[in-house]
Every structure is written in structure tokens, then in C-alpha cells.
Design a protein around this motif. Structure first.
Motif, PDB file in Angstrom:
ATOM      1  N   ALA A 210       0.848  -1.189   0.000  1.00 41.03           N
ATOM      2  CA  ALA A 210       0.000   0.000   0.000  1.00 41.03           C
ATOM      3  C   ALA A 210       0.881   1.235   0.000  1.00 41.03           C
ATOM      4  O   ALA A 210       1.900   1.275   0.686  1.00 41.03           O
ATOM      5  CB  ALA A 210      -0.899  -0.003   1.226  1.00 41.03           C
ATOM      6  N   PRO A 211       0.517   2.251  -0.787  1.00 40.36           N
ATOM      7  CA  PRO A 211       1.362   3.453  -0.845  1.00 40.36           C
ATOM      8  C   PRO A 211       1.431   4.140   0.500  1.00 40.36           C
ATOM      9  O   PRO A 211       0.446   4.200   1.233  1.00 40.36           O
ATOM     10  CB  PRO A 211       0.656   4.323  -1.889  1.00 40.36           C
ATOM     11  N   PRO A 212       2.603   4.664   0.873  1.00 41.20           N
ATOM     12  CA  PRO A 212       2.726   5.379   2.146  1.00 41.20           C
ATOM     13  C   PRO A 212       1.960   6.698   2.083  1.00 41.20           C
ATOM     14  O   PRO A 212       1.574   7.168   1.022  1.00 41.20           O
ATOM     15  CB  PRO A 212       4.236   5.601   2.283  1.00 41.20           C
ATOM     16  N   VAL A 213       1.768   7.271   3.264  1.00 38.95           N
ATOM     17  CA  VAL A 213       1.031   8.527   3.375  1.00 38.95           C
ATOM     18  C   VAL A 213       1.987   9.614   3.835  1.00 38.95           C
ATOM     19  O   VAL A 213       2.706   9.439   4.820  1.00 38.95           O
ATOM     20  CB  VAL A 213      -0.141   8.398   4.375  1.00 38.95           C
ATOM     21  N   VAL A 214       2.003  10.720   3.106  1.00 40.88           N
ATOM     22  CA  VAL A 214       2.845  11.855   3.474  1.00 40.88           C
ATOM     23  C   VAL A 214       1.997  12.837   4.284  1.00 40.88           C
ATOM     24  O   VAL A 214       0.947  13.286   3.822  1.00 40.88           O
ATOM     25  CB  VAL A 214       3.421  12.556   2.231  1.00 40.88           C
ATOM     26  N   ALA A 215       2.445  13.120   5.503  1.00 39.08           N
ATOM     27  CA  ALA A 215       1.735  14.065   6.372  1.00 39.08           C
ATOM     28  C   ALA A 215       2.764  14.956   7.035  1.00 39.08           C
ATOM     29  O   ALA A 215       3.694  14.466   7.674  1.00 39.08           O
ATOM     30  CB  ALA A 215       0.916  13.316   7.423  1.00 39.08           C
ATOM     31  N   ARG A 216       2.608  16.244   6.856  1.00 40.24           N
ATOM     32  CA  ARG A 216       3.546  17.193   7.460  1.00 40.24           C
ATOM     33  C   ARG A 216       2.828  18.511   7.722  1.00 40.24           C
ATOM     34  O   ARG A 216       1.747  18.765   7.176  1.00 40.24           O
ATOM     35  CB  ARG A 216       4.750  17.420   6.549  1.00 40.24           C
ATOM     36  N   ALA A 217       3.440  19.341   8.533  1.00 43.38           N
ATOM     37  CA  ALA A 217       2.861  20.646   8.843  1.00 43.38           C
ATOM     38  C   ALA A 217       2.780  21.486   7.567  1.00 43.38           C
ATOM     39  O   ALA A 217       3.695  21.482   6.746  1.00 43.38           O
ATOM     40  CB  ALA A 217       3.704  21.352   9.901  1.00 43.38           C
ATOM     41  N   GLY A 218       1.687  22.204   7.416  1.00 38.23           N
ATOM     42  CA  GLY A 218       1.490  23.040   6.229  1.00 38.23           C
ATOM     43  C   GLY A 218       0.789  22.340   5.089  1.00 38.23           C
ATOM     44  O   GLY A 218       0.406  22.977   4.108  1.00 38.23           O
ATOM     45  N   LEU A 219       0.622  21.024   5.197  1.00 41.04           N
ATOM     46  CA  LEU A 219      -0.055  20.270   4.147  1.00 41.04           C
ATOM     47  C   LEU A 219      -1.545  20.179   4.458  1.00 41.04           C
ATOM     48  O   LEU A 219      -1.934  19.981   5.611  1.00 41.04           O
ATOM     49  CB  LEU A 219       0.538  18.862   4.054  1.00 41.04           C
ATOM     50  N   GLU A 220      -2.377  20.338   3.445  1.00 37.02           N
ATOM     51  CA  GLU A 220      -3.822  20.238   3.623  1.00 37.02           C
ATOM     52  C   GLU A 220      -4.353  19.085   2.784  1.00 37.02           C
ATOM     53  O   GLU A 220      -3.919  18.875   1.651  1.00 37.02           O
ATOM     54  CB  GLU A 220      -4.523  21.543   3.204  1.00 37.02           C
ATOM     55  N   TRP A 221      -5.299  18.352   3.361  1.00 37.39           N
ATOM     56  CA  TRP A 221      -5.980  17.282   2.629  1.00 37.39           C
ATOM     57  C   TRP A 221      -7.424  17.689   2.374  1.00 37.39           C
ATOM     58  O   TRP A 221      -8.184  17.919   3.327  1.00 37.39           O
ATOM     59  CB  TRP A 221      -5.989  15.987   3.446  1.00 37.39           C
ATOM     60  N   PRO A 222      -7.842  17.787   1.110  1.00 42.82           N
ATOM     61  CA  PRO A 222      -9.286  17.900   0.864  1.00 42.82           C
ATOM     62  C   PRO A 222      -9.959  16.616   1.327  1.00 42.82           C
ATOM     63  O   PRO A 222      -9.463  15.513   1.074  1.00 42.82           O
ATOM     64  CB  PRO A 222      -9.376  18.071  -0.657  1.00 42.82           C
ATOM     65  N   ILE A 223     -11.074  16.738   2.036  1.00 45.07           N
ATOM     66  CA  ILE A 223     -11.743  15.554   2.587  1.00 45.07           C
ATOM     67  C   ILE A 223     -12.658  14.940   1.537  1.00 45.07           C
ATOM     68  O   ILE A 223     -13.530  15.613   0.991  1.00 45.07           O
ATOM     69  CB  ILE A 223     -12.557  15.925   3.847  1.00 45.07           C
ATOM     70  N   ASN A 224     -12.442  13.671   1.272  1.00 46.61           N
ATOM     71  CA  ASN A 224     -13.279  12.930   0.329  1.00 46.61           C
ATOM     72  C   ASN A 224     -14.391  12.251   1.125  1.00 46.61           C
ATOM     73  O   ASN A 224     -14.243  11.122   1.606  1.00 46.61           O
ATOM     74  CB  ASN A 224     -12.445  11.902  -0.432  1.00 46.61           C
ATOM     75  N   TYR A 225     -15.503  12.952   1.278  1.00 46.35           N
ATOM     76  CA  TYR A 225     -16.615  12.418   2.066  1.00 46.35           C
ATOM     77  C   TYR A 225     -17.250  11.225   1.348  1.00 46.35           C
ATOM     78  O   TYR A 225     -17.400  11.222   0.120  1.00 46.35           O
ATOM     79  CB  TYR A 225     -17.670  13.497   2.285  1.00 46.35           C
ATOM     80  N   VAL A 226     -17.640  10.230   2.130  1.00 52.53           N
ATOM     81  CA  VAL A 226     -18.240   9.034   1.539  1.00 52.53           C
ATOM     82  C   VAL A 226     -19.741   9.182   1.344  1.00 52.53           C
ATOM     83  O   VAL A 226     -20.354   8.385   0.634  1.00 52.53           O
ATOM     84  CB  VAL A 226     -17.970   7.782   2.412  1.00 52.53           C
TER      85      VAL A 226
END
Length: 599
Positions: A210-226
Motif C-alpha cells: 500500500a502506498p505510504p502517506v505523506v503528512a507534514r505541517a502546512g499540508l492540507e488534505w481535501p476531505i473525500n466524504y463518503v
């Protein structure tokens, strides 16, 4: 024009000028997806019934939360996120009971429960000091857009002591992956990719890779609501708390086993509800949506500016073909409709299948901008080509494509003018001098005609045909035609005086005016069209102008024109005269003076 529109729109998008439209487009795509029931995340809802059973007490009693945690431990939940703030102190006994339940629900000395920070700095059982590094504490921050909607989340924020803190959903997924507090903080601080679990449809671990997840300060994720509120499986907190009692029993195949679980309030008095693209939603459901996005890797992947520019370029090139075949307004409407009809399904498929956010608003805006630009360019070309032949009011009506331009019968006055002896003169002069002579002459005649609401319908050699009363309505068109003729004579006299002073030959002119009913409108084929007047009055006006040679006059009008003008002009009756192409004779009058001005 199309490529310029594509560049402008892509640039405006990159600079954020189209953000509100793009937000609406993304919201629309998420709503079109409908409901996708997830199986990897389960909610334990402290609902209105549970809240009533607790005597409507806030904060939620710690003993009650402890029972829920013990029930989740019995049920075999993989990891738990508690979306309940613990900053308000309660009795030491209650806090100790919850702290023990959290500590007991652990493996390898690390609790499977993630708490929502911040925690108390005191010495109580639920303080940061007492829990130490055995419990992951998540950030409570969930940013909202300018309109108050929750569409994105900061996976990492700055926590206590300047240390990086994960959002609740990320912390729960990291705990499921076996990361302790120190390992998680180190990964978030360095920006190292996180190897988080990826769950399949039954909430079991998917195959490795499974691809790793990049998470760091300053990064925003648009939420993909189900989906809308209630999409996730919800279990009442009372039922889970009952399992946590000493005599509570649980089935081996219960819906909590092996799943990520979020505990939070859904009762009305919790005030923990937020507007989302799917409507009002409890905060715990927002966290559940983020966790599902993480464990399924269904991230929203916005297309970069280069992809957007390429898509816009293709759209405007196709739009260019349409705009060549159709009129600008019609072509623009067709292109915009096509961009919606084809763009929305294409964007939906890309978004639903792979989470790729291809903005369908940008091609629509680019096509619209191109259509507007094409129309403006078309109008500018028209003005450049015909501004010397039409007065401003006539030009405005032509540009507006008024219904009268398509053809109608109306009463008009037609003026013909022709130079005398110009053919002989042109044989004696160089072409450049002839062109300069004519240019000055036509400039003066055009100004005289425009000044009295006339339209120059045609230039034929050195002859001018002007129409008064079409396409712009003019109740006094005969008088305006006569005024225009007198002004033309005065203008030619002024030119002749200047030319003679410069040693240049002078010119003489004849003018004929007739009033009558004609067909006025656009005439021609698909490739060439012209506004003109058709009918016997046109022929009569032309023949009357020619009579100036026989009668040795300068300005002749017909009886019909004189009737319309009345006593505003002094004339000499030349009698009925035969004209070529007409059986009946035409009675004409030589204009001697303008009765109103005495000139």
C-alpha cells in the motif's frame, strides 16, 4: 483567442480567483457520488437517547466513557479515537476509572485508545504527566473554509511545546499501524512517509505494498466524504457500554472487531455539528470520513495547472471550430452547454474511480471567455470595417441585430449623389492624386450624411447612395435627407475653395432625392450579407439624380419628397419628366433655398 483564454483561466485558477466556483464544483461531484457505505470505520454514537439516560449531564461522565472503552476492548476493536474533550476536571475516582480502562486496552505497553487533546497539565489520572507516552493525544483542530464549511483538514499542527501533533483520524490510523508517540512525532516532524494500514472491504488488512502517506505541517488534505450524515455504521454508546460491564457479553463476529472506531457525541445539545458538502454532520463523522480516506487511500488528487491548461486548450480549440461555424452568442451557448454535458460526466468518472479532481468549471469559463472575446473581436472588426459608412445609432442597431434588419416594408427617403466630369478629370490626374481627392470628398460627404441620421448604403465609383429612415426609425426622414443634401453642397463648396487655392481642380456634384415605400433588410447568402433597400423608389431616386445633367441643376427632389418636407424649402417646379425604366413621368423640383434658414 482560445489559447489566450486558456492561459488566462489557468492563471486565474492558480492565483485563487476562481476558488469559490471550484469549491462549488467539487461539492457537486461529491454529492453526485451519493452514498458509498464504508466497512472499515464504525461510529459509537453518544446519541440523544444515551444523553437522556445520563441525565443530560455534561461533561460526559468519565465512568460512562470507561464502560465504553472496556466494551470496545472486549469487542476486539483495532484502534479507538475518542472525540470527547477531557479538559473539564471531574472526580478523581471517575478519571481513574477511565485512565485504567485506557491503560488496560493496550498492547506492548501502548494503549489502542487515542484521546483528543489538550490534556490537563496537572497531576490527575488523565493528565499529560500521568499518561506519559503510553497514549497518543491528537489535535482537536479542524479548519473550516471562509463559508464555514469543513472541506479540508490539516493532518499535522503544532502541539504542546512546539511538537507536531496529528489530527485525530491520522493518530488513530497510526496507532493501528503500531506507531508509538515518539515514532509518530519523529515522522511528522521530519516529513517521513507513514506506512499506515490499508484496509479492504471487510476491514481486514489489504495485501502489502500500500502506498505510504505523506503528512507534514502546512499540508492540507481535501476531505473525500463518503456520503451524507448516517453513512457510517453507527452503534449506540449504551449498547457498547453494556458490553463493558462485568457481565456483558459480545459475539465473536460483532461489527466492531478489527475496525477503527470513533466515539463521539451526536446528541443535539453537543453543539458539535458542522456544515459539509453533504449537509450538517457531527464532528465525529468528519473524523470518520478522514480515517476512511486514509485507510482506503481515496485521497482527492487535484490536477496541477499544466493538466488544467492542457484540458482548457483542447476545450477552446474545439470551441473555436464551433464558433467558426456558428454566430458568437449561439456558439458560446453551445460550447458552455457542451462543456457541462461532457465535462461533468468525465470529471465524475475520474473523481469516482481514482479520486482525481479535474475541474470542469475551468473549461466552461474558458469557453465562455473565448465566446465573449470572439464576439468582441467580431464586433470590433465590424466597427473597423463599417464605421465610415454608418452613423453611431445605425451601428448600434446593426450590432444588436435588431429584428428590423431582417426585413420589413417601410417609408424612407433615398439620396443619390454623383460627381460631374470626374471620369474626364481622372484621366488627366495621377492615381495617387485621384485617391487623395476622393478621400477628402468622401470624408466630407460622409460627415454631412451622418450628421442628419443617414446611412450610406453604397459607394459606386464616385457615386454615393444614402438612406434616411432605415434601419433606424425617423419620422422626419425626408427633411433630414434634404438637410443632408444641402450640407453636402456646402461642404463641397468649402473643399473647392481650398483646392482652387492650392492649384487643384474643383469638383461639381448632382444630388437627387425621392421618398417612397421600400423593402429594407439584410439580403445575401450565408457567406456574405448586406443591409440594403429594394424597390421602385431606389430606381426613381437614381434617375432623378441623373436628370441634373439634362436640367443643368444641382439638387432635385421629387413631388413625394416635397410633400413630406412642406414649406420648409423654396423650390422651382421643373414639371413632370420621363425617366428611364418607368412608364409614368416623375415630377421634380429644383431646390433653391432652405426655407427655415434663408440660405
Amino acid at each position: 483567442m482560445g489559447l489566450a483564454a486558456a492561459v488566462v483561466v489557468s492563471g486565474a485558477s492558480a492565483l485563487g480567483y476562481l476558488e469559490s466556483w471550484q469549491v462549488w464544483a467539487l461539492d457537486t461531484l461529491q454529492q453526485l457520488q451519493g452514498r458509498r457505505p464504508p466497512h472499515d470505520v464504525v461510529l459509537v454514537a453518544i446519541d440523544d437517547a444515551a444523553f437522556e439516560g445520563l441525565g443530560r449531564r455534561q461533561p460526559i461522565p468519565r465512568q460512562y466513557l470507561a464502560r465504553i472503552v472496556r466494551g470496545l476492548a472486549k469487542s476486539g476493536a483495532a484502534a479507538v479515537g475518542i472525540d470527547v474533550t477531557l479538559t473539564t476536571p471531574t472526580t478523581p475516582a471517575d478519571e481513574a476509572a477511565l485512565a485504567k480502562a485506557i491503560a488496560d486496552f493496550s498492547d506492548n505497553g501502548l494503549s489502542r485508545v487515542v484521546l483528543l487533546g489538550p490534556l490537563s497539565d496537572g497531576e490527575g489520572p488523565l493528565s499529560a504527566t500521568a499518561l506519559g507516552t503510553s497514549v497518543v493525544v491528537a489535535s482537536p483542530v479542524v479548519p473550516s473554509d471562509g463559508d464555514g464549511y469543513i472541506r479540508r483538514i490539516d493532518p499535522v499542527v503544532t502541539g504542546a511545546g512546539g511538537r507536531p501533533a496529528a489530527t485525530l483520524a491520522l493518530a488513530v490510523a497510526a496507532r493501528m499501524a503500531g506507531l508509538d508517540v515518539l515514532a509518530l512525532e519523529e515522522a511528522l516532524g521530519s516529513g517521513r512517509p507513514l506506512l499506515l494500514p490499508r484496509l479492504d472491504g471487510s476491514a481486514g488488512l489489504a495485501p502489502s505494498g500500500a502506498p505510504p502517506v505523506v503528512a507534514r505541517a502546512g499540508l492540507e488534505w481535501p476531505i473525500n466524504y463518503v456520503g451524507p450524515r448516517g453513512t457510517f455504521t453507527q452503534i449506540s454508546s449504551d449498547d457498547v457500554a453494556a458490553i463493558g460491564d462485568p457481565k456483558g457479553e459480545v459475539a465473536a463476529d460483532n461489527p466492531l472487531r478489527g475496525h477503527l472506531v470513533f466515539v463521539g457525541g451526536t446528541f443535539a445539545d453537543s453543539r458539535d455539528f458542522y456544515p459539509t458538502p453533504h449537509g450538517l454532520m457531527a464532528g465525529v463523522e468528519v473524523h470518520a470520513n478522514v480515517a476512511h480516506m486514509l485507510t482506503t487511500r481515496r485521497f482527492i488528487r487535484p490536477s496541477n495547472w499544466l493538466v488544467g491548461l492542457a484540458i482548457n486548450a483542447v476545450v477552446v480549440l474545439v470551441a473555436g471550430v464551433v464558433l467558426v461555424a456558428l454566430r458568437p452568442l449561439t456558439g458560446t451557448l453551445v460550447c458552455v452547454a457542451g462543456a457541462f454535458v461532457l465535462g461533468v460526466p468525465a470529471a465524475y468518472v475520474a473523481f469516482d474511480r481514482g479520486g482525481y479532481w479535474i475541474d470542469f468549471i475551468l473549461p466552461v469559463v474558458a469557453a465562455s471567455l473565448m465566446g465573449v472575446g470572439s464576439d468582441a473581436l467580431d464586433r470590433r472588426r465590424f466597427r473597423d470595417s463599417f464605421a465610415r459608412y454608418l452613423s453611431r445609432d445605425v451601428m448600434a442597431k446593426v450590432l444588436a441585430d435588431a429584428p428590423s434588419l431582417r426585413g420589413e416594408h417601410r417609408s424612407v427617403s433615398i439620396l443619390f449623389s454623383d460627381l460631374r466630369g470626374f471620369t474626364t478629370l481622372s484621366e488627366q490626374m495621377e492615381p495617387e492624386r485621384i485617391a487623395a481627392h476622393l478621400s477628402e470628398y468622401f470624408d466630407a460627404m460622409t460627415a454631412a450624411i451622418f450628421a442628419h441620421r443617414g446611412m450610406i448604403n453604397d459607394f459606386v465609383g464616385d457615386a454615393v447612395m444614402a438612406v434616411f429612415g432605415a434601419p433606424v426609425d425617423d419620422a422626419d426622414h425626408a427633411w433630414h435627407a434634404l438637410q443632408s443634401a444641402l450640407a453636402m453642397n456646402h461642404a463641397l463648396d468649402a473643399l473647392n475653395r481650398r483646392w482652387e487655392a492650392a492649384g487643384l481642380p474643383s469638383l461639381r456634384m448632382g444630388i437627387g432625392i425621392h421618398t417612397g415605400a421600400v423593402f429594407a433588410g439584410n439580403v445575401g447568402g450565408r457567406d456574405r450579407i448586406k443591409y440594403t433597400v429594394i424597390g421602385d423608389p431606389v430606381n426613381v431616386a437614381s434617375r432623378v439624380e441623373g436628370l441634373n445633367k439634362e436640367l443643368e441643376t444641382t439638387l432635385l427632389i421629387t413631388e413625394e419628397t416635397l410633400t413630406a418636407v412642406g414649406d420648409r424649402v423654396r423650390v422651382r417646379d421643373c414639371g413632370p419628366v420621363a425617366v428611364k425604366g418607368r412608364v409614368e413621368k416623375v415630377r421634380v423640383f429644383e431646390v433653391l433655398t432652405d426655407g427655415r434658414t434663408g440660405s
